[in-house]
Design a protein around this motif. Structure first.
Motif, short mmCIF file in Angstrom:
data_model
loop_
_atom_site.label_atom_id
_atom_site.label_comp_id
_atom_site.label_asym_id
_atom_site.label_seq_id
_atom_site.Cartn_x
_atom_site.Cartn_y
_atom_site.Cartn_z
N UNK A 174 0.80 -1.15 0.08
CA UNK A 174 0.08 0.17 -0.39
C UNK A 174 0.85 1.11 -0.64
N UNK A 175 1.79 1.13 0.48
CA UNK A 175 2.58 1.96 0.86
C UNK A 175 3.11 2.96 -0.44
N UNK A 176 4.04 1.51 -1.56
CA UNK A 176 4.44 2.32 -2.72
C UNK A 176 3.00 2.28 -3.45
N UNK A 177 2.28 2.10 -3.21
CA UNK A 177 1.02 2.98 -4.73
C UNK A 177 0.67 4.32 -4.30
N UNK A 235 -10.77 9.16 -13.45
CA UNK A 235 -9.91 8.63 -12.07
C UNK A 235 -8.85 9.87 -11.61
N UNK A 236 -8.83 10.95 -10.56
CA UNK A 236 -8.16 12.21 -9.79
C UNK A 236 -7.07 10.88 -9.02
N UNK A 237 -5.58 11.62 -9.51
CA UNK A 237 -4.68 10.95 -8.29
C UNK A 237 -5.31 10.82 -6.59
N UNK A 238 -6.21 11.35 -6.77
CA UNK A 238 -6.59 11.35 -4.51
C UNK A 238 -7.59 10.27 -4.61
N UNK A 239 -8.97 10.32 -5.64
CA UNK A 239 -9.34 9.57 -6.10
C UNK A 239 -8.98 8.12 -5.66
N UNK A 240 -7.91 8.04 -6.69
CA UNK A 240 -7.06 6.55 -7.03
C UNK A 240 -6.42 6.23 -5.21
N UNK A 245 -6.45 3.43 0.14
CA UNK A 245 -6.16 3.44 1.16
C UNK A 245 -7.23 2.38 2.53
N UNK A 246 -7.96 1.68 1.24
CA UNK A 246 -8.66 0.80 1.82
C UNK A 246 -8.56 -0.46 1.72
N UNK A 247 -7.58 -0.47 3.46
CA UNK A 247 -7.01 -1.43 4.04
C UNK A 247 -7.78 -2.92 4.25
N UNK A 248 -9.09 -2.25 4.37
CA UNK A 248 -10.14 -3.63 4.20
C UNK A 248 -10.45 -4.59 4.14
#
Length: 339
Positions: A174-177, A235-240, A245-248
């Motif tokens: 996740x950190x890399x992405x 798809x804005x990079x903020x939405x990406x 950030x959905x870790x669940x």
């Protein structure tokens, strides 16, 4: 795409779901009206778009000699592709910093297949459905079965599923992405400039890159960039980032997948290159999370996590290996050493 007929639809589940969803149906002269023929339903990865499956579908049609297909469909995540444009105003608040795969993409895929809305004139409950998903899309198809009533799939085909077990939730993937997305350029003077800038970075197949430039980008100005000219991401990079950030959802998928495998055939397609997802993570998902209940496991040579874009022909051939068996009962010989 030759003789392929493409029809576009907007699915509207309001008032029970606020976001609109865009989908495309693909018809071809080789497709069969036989009720026993398969309807393929595709879902894409974070940062992609429903049309990203078109190069795969093109190769699938060119080499298919066994599978009987009725229709193919591909569906945008509500904050991606054409859906992101339709939902632009709503997405500005309430869908960041986290956009849940389960409560957004999986939920709306479930509603489309169960007819819980209007705009898509097909009764999917009467179809023999094969759900094919990549990364986030793979997890989303899997999690549709946790909603009631669960879609009636003939089979699930998971391409590089972003499923993280207890040994792989430390954050490195996740950190890399997240890090690479936050720093990513998202404005170009033209689609031509975007194509030339992005092709060497993503290492996409040229048809896949052309599809990305045509369908994942939109003209400026936009709500995010009201004073800029050129093109930017639908798809804005903020939405990406919100999706990453959905870790669940990927953890829930790890917990649930063995139950899905006990109920229907689940097939895995991975890239042979271990870039975004480590070899050990793929083995953990396919072998450990499923409790060995998966039906088949294939690799696509020369492809990494973005397999449908990097090697659409190889992914198409792997999908056909699954579809060619009418009973979906074969199990390919696989050992952990293959990954």
């Amino acid at each position: 795409m030759g003789d392929l007929q493409i029809d576009s639809f907007v699915f509207d589940a309001r008032p029970s779901y606020p976001l609109l969803v865009t989908a495309k149906r693909y018809l071809h002269p080789s497709f069969s009206p036989d009720p026993d023929a398969l309807t393929l339903v595709f879902a894409h990865a974070t940062g992609a778009h429903k049309e990203c499956w078109e190069p795969v579908l093109k190769h699938l049609l060119s080499v298919n000699g066994k599978a009987k297909i009725r229709e193919a469909w591909s569906v945008d995540c509500p904050n991606h592709g054409d859906a992101a444009v339709l939902n632009e105003e709503l997405l500005q608040w309430g869908y960041e910093p986290i956009f849940s795969w389960e409560s957004q993409y999986a939920k709306v895929l479930h509603r489309i297949l169960n007819g819980l809305g209007k705009g898509v004139p097909v009764d999917f409950s009467s179809r023999r459905l094969v759900a094919i998903g990549h990364s986030m899309g793979a997890v989303s198809w899997l999690l549709t079965r946790t909603f009631y009533p669960p879609p009636r799939f003939v089979s699930l085909v998971l391409v590089e599923p972003m499923i993280l077990g207890p040994s792989f939730t430390g954050g490195s993937v996740a950190e890399f992405l997240e890090g690479s997305t936050a720093k990513r350029r998202d404005v170009w003077a033209s689609r031509e400039e975007a194509y030339l800038a992005l092709l060497p970075r993503y290492r996409y197949d040229r048809d896949a890159m052309a599809s990305y430039v045509e369908h994942a980008l939109r003209d400026l100005p936009t709500a995010l960039y009201p004073d800029k000219q050129g093109v930017t991401l639908k798809c804005t990079k903020w939405q990406e980032l919100a999706c990453y950030r959905d870790y669940q959802s990927n953890k829930l998928a790890w917990r649930y997948i063995k139950d899905a495998c006990a109920d229907l055939p689940v097939h895995f397609i991975n890239g042979a290159v271990h870039d975004t997802l480590p070899k050990e993570l793929k083995e953990d998902t396919v072998v450990t999370a499923t409790a060995g209940r998966y039906k088949s496991w294939q690799e696509v040579q020369g492809a990494g996590h973005l397999a449908p874009q990097m090697a659409p022909k190889g992914v198409a051939e792997a999908i056909l290996n699954v579809l060619a068996d009418p009973d979906f009962s074969h199990k390919m010989p696989v050992s952990g050493s293959r990954l």
